[in-house]
Design an enzyme around this catalytic site. Structure first.
Site, mmCIF file in Angstrom:
data_model
loop_
_atom_site.group_PDB
_atom_site.id
_atom_site.type_symbol
_atom_site.label_atom_id
_atom_site.label_comp_id
_atom_site.label_asym_id
_atom_site.label_seq_id
_atom_site.Cartn_x
_atom_site.Cartn_y
_atom_site.Cartn_z
ATOM 1 C CG ASP A 15 31.786 2.067 -6.234
ATOM 2 O OD1 ASP A 15 31.520 2.327 -5.039
ATOM 3 O OD2 ASP A 15 31.027 2.371 -7.167
ATOM 4 C CG LEU A 16 36.582 6.099 -3.905
ATOM 5 C CD1 LEU A 16 37.668 5.525 -2.994
ATOM 6 C CD2 LEU A 16 37.201 7.102 -4.863
#
Length: 133
Positions: A15-16
């Site tokens: 993810d980010l």
């Protein structure tokens, strides 16, 4: 003895924040379950084609313990807990070396052609209880 399946963390799995996105652990354990069944000699495609029987996830209890990150080499373990009438209970975990990152109790149900629960076929039950062919 638990079945072991290795998986590498790719950039697309993160993810980010750069850690494995939570839903991807479910993909990892799904792949491991498929390989566990295959290595026991159960042909799920044939079971579906010949008897209309499939296995579906009924319940997952998951604990996210520590994050995995890009390029980690992980091991997914799968251990049979119980084979009931129409259900199969498994314990699965994701490991990085000796460190457990994720743990799940997975309940599968055996479904017939009409989508209703049916008994786990005796041949499948026997091979699972014996630990494979």
């Amino acid at each position: 003895m638990a079945h072991r399946f290795e998986v590498r963390v790719y950039y697309e799995d993160t993810d980010l924040a750069g850690i494995v996105y939570y839903a991807n652990y479910l993909k990892f354990i799904e792949r491991a379950r498929s390989e566990w069944v295959r290595e026991m000699g159960v042909d799920q495609g044939r079971l579906r084609a010949e008897a209309g029987i499939v296995f579906a996830v009924r319940r997952v209890e998951a604990d996210y313990l520590r994050p995995a990150v890009f390029d980690d080499l992980l091991a997914v373990t799968t251990a049979l807990v119980e084979v009931g009438g129409a259900r199969i209970v498994l314990d699965q975990a994701v490991w990085r070396g000796q460190e457990r990152l994720f743990a799940a109790r997975v309940v599968l149900v055996c479904l017939g052609p009409e989508g209703r629960a049916v008994r786990v076929p005796e041949a499948v039950r026997a091979v699972m209880l014996a630990g494979g062919v």
